[in-house]
Scaffold this motif. Structure first.
Motif: not given
Length: 188
Positions: A82-102, A152-160
């Motif tokens: 997916w693509v994120n079009y991030m604008k003023k005031g928007e953010f991604n809170p602490p989270h991780n992903h599913d799968g093996i790699l993200s 950035f490529i990382f294990p899906s469970t890595l919080e970011h």
């Protein structure tokens, strides 16, 4: 090596442009499936994104086995992008992903945001930064202010998470998850 293998490199201009063109054609919202507080998050064709970025995933796999002597990755398939079009005031809170790699690929980082980050005076990486964290009782983190083309490529469970910014601009990033082909799941 500080914990999970967090791999950062640069995607070349030609590959970034191919992905940008796909982003421009995207129309299907992914907001309901994602953790972000971002209004415009759109689904991308996962297989096409995977094929463009495959050399970077293979490089990650080589580093994992050759440089860090870690267990080889299984064969992986990109289940979601997916693509994120991030604008003023928007953010991604602490989270991780599913799968093996993200992964997260930064396609467009406006100059105004770069200037806002440079002027920031605080103890975090500041506006528009991405931070990765491992550990529960004594967290250990690494933060980056991304540049165009950084992946950035990382294990899906890595919080970011991604810090908000105040500049009246739009930053474009692409993310996705890789799974074992027989397994799947909802994107996060």
């Amino acid at each position: 090596h500080w914990g999970p293998l967090l791999y950062k490199t640069k995607v070349n201009h030609e590959r970034r442009n191919k992905i940008l063109k796909m982003c421009e054609k995207a129309t299907q919202s992914s907001v309901q499936d994602l953790a972000g507080h971002i209004k415009k998050e759109l689904e991308l064709p996962a297989l096409k994104i995977f094929n463009i970025l495959k050399p970077y995933f293979l490089s990650y796999a080589r580093v994992q086995t050759d440089d860090y002597a870690l267990k080889p990755l299984p064969i992986l398939k990109m289940e979601s992008a997916w693509v994120n079009y991030m604008k003023k005031g928007e953010f991604n809170p602490p989270h991780n992903h599913d799968g093996i790699l993200s992964f997260v690929l930064f396609l467009n980082v406006p100059d105004q945001l770069k200037k806002e980050n440079e002027k920031y005076n605080g103890c975090s990486m500041g506006p528009g930064a991405i931070e990765f964290r491992t550990g529960i009782s004594a967290p250990n983190s690494h933060s980056f202010f991304p540049k165009e083309g950084d992946i950035f490529i990382f294990p899906s469970t890595l919080e970011h998470w991604v810090f908000p910014f105040k500049s009246d601009v739009e930053r474009v990033s692409v993310s996705g998850n890789l799974h074992e082909p027989t397994k799947g799941g909802a994107k996060k």
